[in-house]
Design an enzyme around this catalytic site. Structure first.
Site, mmCIF file in Angstrom:
data_model
loop_
_atom_site.group_PDB
_atom_site.id
_atom_site.type_symbol
_atom_site.label_atom_id
_atom_site.label_comp_id
_atom_site.label_asym_id
_atom_site.label_seq_id
_atom_site.Cartn_x
_atom_site.Cartn_y
_atom_site.Cartn_z
ATOM 1 N N ARG A 85 8.055 -12.880 -6.403
ATOM 2 C CA ARG A 85 6.628 -12.708 -6.119
ATOM 3 C C ARG A 85 6.063 -11.658 -7.066
ATOM 4 O O ARG A 85 6.477 -10.508 -7.053
ATOM 5 C CB ARG A 85 6.422 -12.267 -4.667
ATOM 6 C CG ARG A 85 4.968 -11.920 -4.349
ATOM 7 C CD ARG A 85 4.775 -11.633 -2.872
ATOM 8 N NE ARG A 85 3.396 -11.269 -2.583
ATOM 9 C CZ ARG A 85 2.975 -10.035 -2.338
ATOM 10 N NH1 ARG A 85 3.820 -9.021 -2.340
ATOM 11 N NH2 ARG A 85 1.712 -9.810 -2.085
ATOM 12 N N HIS A 130 -3.932 -8.375 -6.759
ATOM 13 C CA HIS A 130 -3.198 -7.264 -6.162
ATOM 14 C C HIS A 130 -3.900 -5.955 -6.577
ATOM 15 O O HIS A 130 -3.308 -5.103 -7.234
ATOM 16 C CB HIS A 130 -1.730 -7.299 -6.586
ATOM 17 C CG HIS A 130 -0.794 -6.540 -5.685
ATOM 18 N ND1 HIS A 130 0.259 -7.138 -5.010
ATOM 19 C CD2 HIS A 130 -0.743 -5.237 -5.338
ATOM 20 C CE1 HIS A 130 0.913 -6.219 -4.305
ATOM 21 N NE2 HIS A 130 0.332 -5.054 -4.492
ATOM 22 N N GLU A 175 -2.846 -7.627 0.872
ATOM 23 C CA GLU A 175 -3.202 -6.550 1.800
ATOM 24 C C GLU A 175 -4.678 -6.160 1.750
ATOM 25 O O GLU A 175 -5.017 -5.013 1.435
ATOM 26 C CB GLU A 175 -2.337 -5.314 1.542
ATOM 27 C CG GLU A 175 -0.851 -5.597 1.704
ATOM 28 C CD GLU A 175 -0.010 -4.325 1.712
ATOM 29 O OE1 GLU A 175 -0.570 -3.231 1.503
ATOM 30 O OE2 GLU A 175 1.202 -4.437 1.939
ATOM 31 N N ASN A 317 3.371 -8.487 5.005
ATOM 32 C CA ASN A 317 3.983 -7.299 4.412
ATOM 33 C C ASN A 317 4.149 -6.280 5.531
ATOM 34 O O ASN A 317 3.173 -5.961 6.211
ATOM 35 C CB ASN A 317 3.077 -6.674 3.352
ATOM 36 C CG ASN A 317 2.870 -7.578 2.143
ATOM 37 O OD1 ASN A 317 3.456 -8.655 2.044
ATOM 38 N ND2 ASN A 317 2.035 -7.128 1.218
ATOM 39 N N TYR A 319 6.352 -2.549 6.835
ATOM 40 C CA TYR A 319 7.279 -1.465 6.478
ATOM 41 C C TYR A 319 7.671 -0.584 7.652
ATOM 42 O O TYR A 319 8.721 0.038 7.627
ATOM 43 C CB TYR A 319 6.649 -0.570 5.395
ATOM 44 C CG TYR A 319 6.490 -1.258 4.053
ATOM 45 C CD1 TYR A 319 5.366 -2.033 3.769
ATOM 46 C CD2 TYR A 319 7.479 -1.157 3.080
ATOM 47 C CE1 TYR A 319 5.220 -2.674 2.541
ATOM 48 C CE2 TYR A 319 7.345 -1.787 1.848
ATOM 49 C CZ TYR A 319 6.223 -2.543 1.583
ATOM 50 O OH TYR A 319 6.087 -3.181 0.373
ATOM 51 N N GLU A 383 6.671 -8.743 1.718
ATOM 52 C CA GLU A 383 7.049 -7.393 1.295
ATOM 53 C C GLU A 383 7.732 -6.687 2.447
ATOM 54 O O GLU A 383 7.241 -6.708 3.577
ATOM 55 C CB GLU A 383 5.826 -6.538 0.912
ATOM 56 C CG GLU A 383 5.284 -6.765 -0.466
ATOM 57 C CD GLU A 383 4.132 -5.813 -0.788
ATOM 58 O OE1 GLU A 383 4.090 -4.686 -0.253
ATOM 59 O OE2 GLU A 383 3.255 -6.222 -1.571
#
Ligand code: FCB
Length: 562
Positions: A85, A130, A175, A317, A319, A383
């Site tokens: 990606r 992005h 995002e 995505n 985290y 991600e």
């Protein structure tokens, strides 16, 4: 319970699971003005004093990926990923942002990258935007200017037409929640607009329309021939209510997810409109602020019809997680953050990293929440990874991070029936980590930024990730598998013994409790069976077949051993 959260689960993903790694143009390419590339807002931002980027770092050279295509392809092949990606730098192919300014060198670069991937059997997953808007388009107002929707559409159209014969996975935006808040709310990111009460909603609104526009272009002009999928990558932390028994906390946690993920996912995956929680909170607070209309714009019925169902798959995505409580914040000045009426914290017991604390179990819950909220849609984690300040080449903490996060994703897939189709690690290599410059490292590969050649070195986590890919998950090692079956007829059952016999009857006995091995008779059997208080340990599957019974202690036999 907390200990159950940490239990490890063994298993594999679906056969065609898309294992990948991620990157983005500004963070890795460098060559910021090479071969006719136009500047992006990130070039301008990092070149202007006061950007607040650590060490005044820029992406001028970054990992030099524009000149290091072969090095990048080599890493990808070594990792054995099935997908890569990356994002296209809009101003590299259209220096002014407009299709009239096409830069063939830029197009060549992406053609060579895509061809290299395809030749290596690696599927390109391409993000169109992005965060690196062409500066020329910022100069006419950026996403605030309604003409950006058509300009983005013609850029996307060009990409489909040029690369779509080989690219089968597209993401319009990366995002948008962060793009809207950081760029137009807090103003920490370019274009540095600090308008926390209105800016994010205004820009979010434009992004949703631009996304839908591009989706329809793909759908109408390219899908039939190119047969790809198109979506966008949305980000969220899992939100865990601080006190699950207090409904206000549960609602607050759900609201946090609606304001982060739902903001874009609800219109696109549900009904073309914002989540109720957002409409109510922003609407009520706007009223209390004596404003004539809600700070959250609204869509017309026609727009809603145009926006709904404009993504083929869900790209996530993620985290970290947050512990959430209800709070009633001050009313003024208006802010997207305060509109959520929540407090968010991390549990100090979660392992810390350079940016977030790790809470892998949140990923399983988040995946389930998406399934509940948006239906049983194919999900790709686009991600997930960990930033470390000073990682060694033997980056065991990164291995631990990916291992536990992938394991929770595996539980969601296997145990909860979430339709998880892929996982992409952030990131292929250390790179320009936005305001953190080069101080926070996310790479499976280390990059030496002090060396002009930017050599790449595999960290231990790169090898670990390859192992996971090769196993397609985390299967139980064969020798540890629980074996179902029966012993042979005539198997001798006895009281817990200290010795074990094998097919060759009394020829091969072993006493582990005393640490002594007893070999009887002339046949020497190489297998070792261990018998302890906990039970029988058998060291390979094949040996099970040879086991014919348990005998009582035969201490005296030692003498008979050869
Ligand atoms: C995400 C961004 C990505 C990278 C990681 C660490 O929010 O999409 O570019 O910076 O965080």
């Amino acid at each position: 319970s907390p200990d159950q959260l940490d239990l490890f689960y063994h298993g594999t993903f679906r056969e065609d699971f898309l294992w990948g790694v991620s990157s983005s143009a500004y963070q890795i390419e460098g060559a910021w003005n090479a071969d006719g590339k136009g500047p992006s807002i990130w070039d301008n931002f990092t070149h202007t004093p006061g950007s607040n980027v650590k060490g005044n770092a820029t992406g001028d050279i970054a990992c030099d990926s524009y000149n290091q295509l072969d090095a990048d392809l080599n890493m990808l092949r070594a990792l054995k990923v099935k997908a890569y990606r990356f994002s296209i730098s809009w101003s590299r192919i259209f220096p002014t942002g407009r299709n009239s300014s096409i830069n063939r060198h830029g197009v060549d670069y992406y053609n060579r990258l895509i061809n290299g991937l395809v030749a290596s059997n690696i599927s390109p997953m391409v993000t169109l935007f992005h965060w690196d808007l062409p500066q020329a388009l910022q100069d006419i107002g950026g996403w605030e200017n309604p003409s950006l929707i058509e300009l983005f559409n013609s850029y996307a159209d060009f990409c489909f037409q040029t690369f779509g014969d080989r690219v089968k996975f597209w993401m319009t935006f990366n995002e948008p929640t962060n793009q809207a808040w950081l760029g137009y709310g807090s103003g920490d990111f370019p274009p540095k607009v600090k308008d926390p009460g209105w800016g994010p909603y205004r820009i979010g609104h434009a992004i949703i329309k631009a996304h839908a526009r591009v989706y329809h272009t793909y759908d109408e002009k390219y899908r039939r021939e190119q047969k790809g999928v198109i979506s966008l990558s949305l980000s969220a932390h899992w939100a865990e209510p601080k006190s699950p028994e207090i409904p206000r906390d549960v609602e607050a946690a759900d609201r946090m997810l609606q304001f982060s993920l739902g903001w874009f996912a609800h219109p696109i995956f549900r009904n073309g409109d914002y989540p109720d929680a957002m409409k109510w909170k922003v609407g009520n607070r706007s009223e209390l602020q004596h404003l004539a209309t809600s700070r959250l714009p609204s869509f017309t019925e026609e727009e809603k019809r145009y926006i709904r169902a404009t993504a083929d798959v869900f790209c996530l995505n993620t985290y970290s997680s947050r512990i959430v409580q209800h709070k009633t914040p001050r009313l003024n000045p208006p802010s997207y953050e305060d509109d959520q009426e929540t407090t968010k914290e991390e549990d100090p017991s979660w392992p810390s990293t350079a940016i977030n604390r790790a809470a892998p179990w949140g990923t399983r819950r988040l995946l389930n929440w998406i399934k509940e909220e948006y239906g049983d849609i194919p999900i790709y984690i686009t991600e997930n990874g960990v930033g470390l300040t000073n990682p060694k080449v033997e980056d065991t903490d990164r291995i631990f991070y990916h291992k536990t996060y992938i394991n929770e994703a595996l539980k969601a897939y296997r145990l909860d029936g979430v339709d998880l189709r892929g996982y992409s690690a952030w990131s292929l290599m250390d790179n320009f980590e936005w305001l953190n410059g080069y101080t926070v490292k996310f790479g499976l590969y280390h990059v030496d930024f002090n060396n002009t050649n930017r050599p790449r070195t595999a960290r231990a986590s790169a090898r670990y990730y390859t192992e996971v890919i090769t196993n397609n998950g985390m299967p139980l090692p064969r020798e540890d598998e629980f074996v179902y079956g029966q012993f042979p007829e005539g198997f001798i059952w006895s009281i817990p013994p200290q010795v074990v016999t094998t097919k060759n009857a009394c020829r091969h006995l072993l006493n582990v409790s005393s640490g002594t091995k007893y070999f009887l008779g002339e046949n020497h059997y190489p297998q070792v069976y261990s018998w302890t208080q906990e039970g029988l340990g058998i060291h390979s599957r094949a040996q099970v077949a040879d086991l014919v019974g348990f005998l009582n202690t035969v201490h005296a036999r030692e003498k008979e051993c050869p």
